[in-house]
Design a protein around this motif. Structure first.
Motif, PDB file in Angstrom:
ATOM      1  N   LEU A 100       0.825  -1.207   0.000  1.00 11.38           N
ATOM      2  CA  LEU A 100       0.000   0.000   0.000  1.00 11.38           C
ATOM      3  C   LEU A 100       0.858   1.256   0.000  1.00 11.38           C
ATOM      4  CD1 LEU A 100      -2.713   1.483   0.226  1.00 11.38           C
ATOM      5  CD2 LEU A 100      -2.583   1.144   2.689  1.00 11.38           C
ATOM      6  N   LYS A 101       1.879   1.290   0.836  1.00 10.39           N
ATOM      7  CA  LYS A 101       2.732   2.475   0.912  1.00 10.39           C
ATOM      8  C   LYS A 101       3.521   2.685  -0.377  1.00 10.39           C
ATOM      9  CE  LYS A 101       3.115   2.591   5.835  1.00 10.39           C
ATOM     10  NZ  LYS A 101       3.726   3.347   6.870  1.00 10.39           N
ATOM     11  N   ILE A 102       3.988   1.607  -0.968  1.00 14.79           N
ATOM     12  CA  ILE A 102       4.733   1.712  -2.230  1.00 14.79           C
ATOM     13  C   ILE A 102       3.822   2.225  -3.338  1.00 14.79           C
ATOM     14  CG2 ILE A 102       5.927   0.382  -4.018  1.00 14.79           C
ATOM     15  CD1 ILE A 102       6.939  -1.438  -1.748  1.00 14.79           C
ATOM     16  N   SER A 156       1.020   3.949  -2.991  1.00 18.09           N
ATOM     17  CA  SER A 156       0.635   5.325  -2.689  1.00 18.09           C
ATOM     18  C   SER A 156       1.759   6.299  -3.055  1.00 18.09           C
ATOM     19  CB  SER A 156       0.293   5.444  -1.210  1.00 18.09           C
ATOM     20  OG  SER A 156      -0.078   6.749  -0.883  1.00 18.09           O
ATOM     21  N   LEU A 157       2.985   5.956  -2.701  1.00 20.63           N
ATOM     22  CA  LEU A 157       4.129   6.801  -3.043  1.00 20.63           C
ATOM     23  C   LEU A 157       4.311   6.901  -4.555  1.00 20.63           C
ATOM     24  CD1 LEU A 157       6.616   8.429  -2.123  1.00 20.63           C
ATOM     25  CD2 LEU A 157       7.880   6.285  -2.142  1.00 20.63           C
ATOM     26  N   ASP A 201      -5.141   8.546  -4.664  1.00 19.35           N
ATOM     27  CA  ASP A 201      -4.480   8.375  -3.373  1.00 19.35           C
ATOM     28  C   ASP A 201      -5.420   8.756  -2.231  1.00 19.35           C
ATOM     29  OD1 ASP A 201      -2.080   7.834  -1.753  1.00 19.35           O
ATOM     30  OD2 ASP A 201      -2.155   9.985  -1.349  1.00 19.35           O
ATOM     31  N   LYS A 244      -5.789   6.221   0.918  1.00 19.83           N
ATOM     32  CA  LYS A 244      -5.702   6.726   2.289  1.00 19.83           C
ATOM     33  C   LYS A 244      -6.686   6.039   3.233  1.00 19.83           C
ATOM     34  CE  LYS A 244      -2.425   9.706   1.857  1.00 19.83           C
ATOM     35  NZ  LYS A 244      -1.087   9.319   2.261  1.00 19.83           N
ATOM     36  N   GLU A 277      -5.295   2.886   4.814  1.00 22.45           N
ATOM     37  CA  GLU A 277      -4.247   3.009   5.824  1.00 22.45           C
ATOM     38  C   GLU A 277      -4.824   3.064   7.231  1.00 22.45           C
ATOM     39  OE1 GLU A 277      -1.881   6.403   4.902  1.00 22.45           O
ATOM     40  OE2 GLU A 277      -0.970   5.470   3.146  1.00 22.45           O
TER      41      GLU A 277
END
Length: 94
Positions: A2-4, A6-7, A85, A90, A93
């Motif tokens: 998820l973080k990858i 989103s970034l 995003d 979001k 998360e």
């Protein structure tokens, strides 16, 4: 993952805006094509990474074809990856 994703979405959106807001005016208005080459390379890499991660992330989350298409179309529209995003990533998360 998820973080990858989103970034990557944020970086792809920024590179898209840089390409149209900085690279293209420098190339066509100031006759300076060099920045457009490097911004274009970065954007191309991030675009492909975003599309690949969108498909992989969608399969991981077992999202349907409609949401996969929304994620992929967002890569083609300015500011749309920022919307993706905020709207889709979001909330996951929390």
């Amino acid at each position: 993952m998820l973080k990858i994703f989103s970034l990557t979405a944020i970086l792809e959106g920024i590179s898209y805006l840089l390409l149209f807001g900085v690279g293209m005016p420098l190339k066509y208005l100031a006759d300076i094509p060099e920045p457009n080459i490097y911004i274009g390379y970065a954007h191309g890499f991030l675009f492909i990474a975003y599309c690949a991660l969108a498909v992989l992330f969608s399969y991981e989350r077992k999202w349907g074809l409609k949401r996969i298409c929304i994620l992929l179309v967002a890569a083609l529209l300015p500011f749309a990856t920022f919307y993706i995003d905020r709207k889709y990533l979001k909330p996951l998360e929390a």
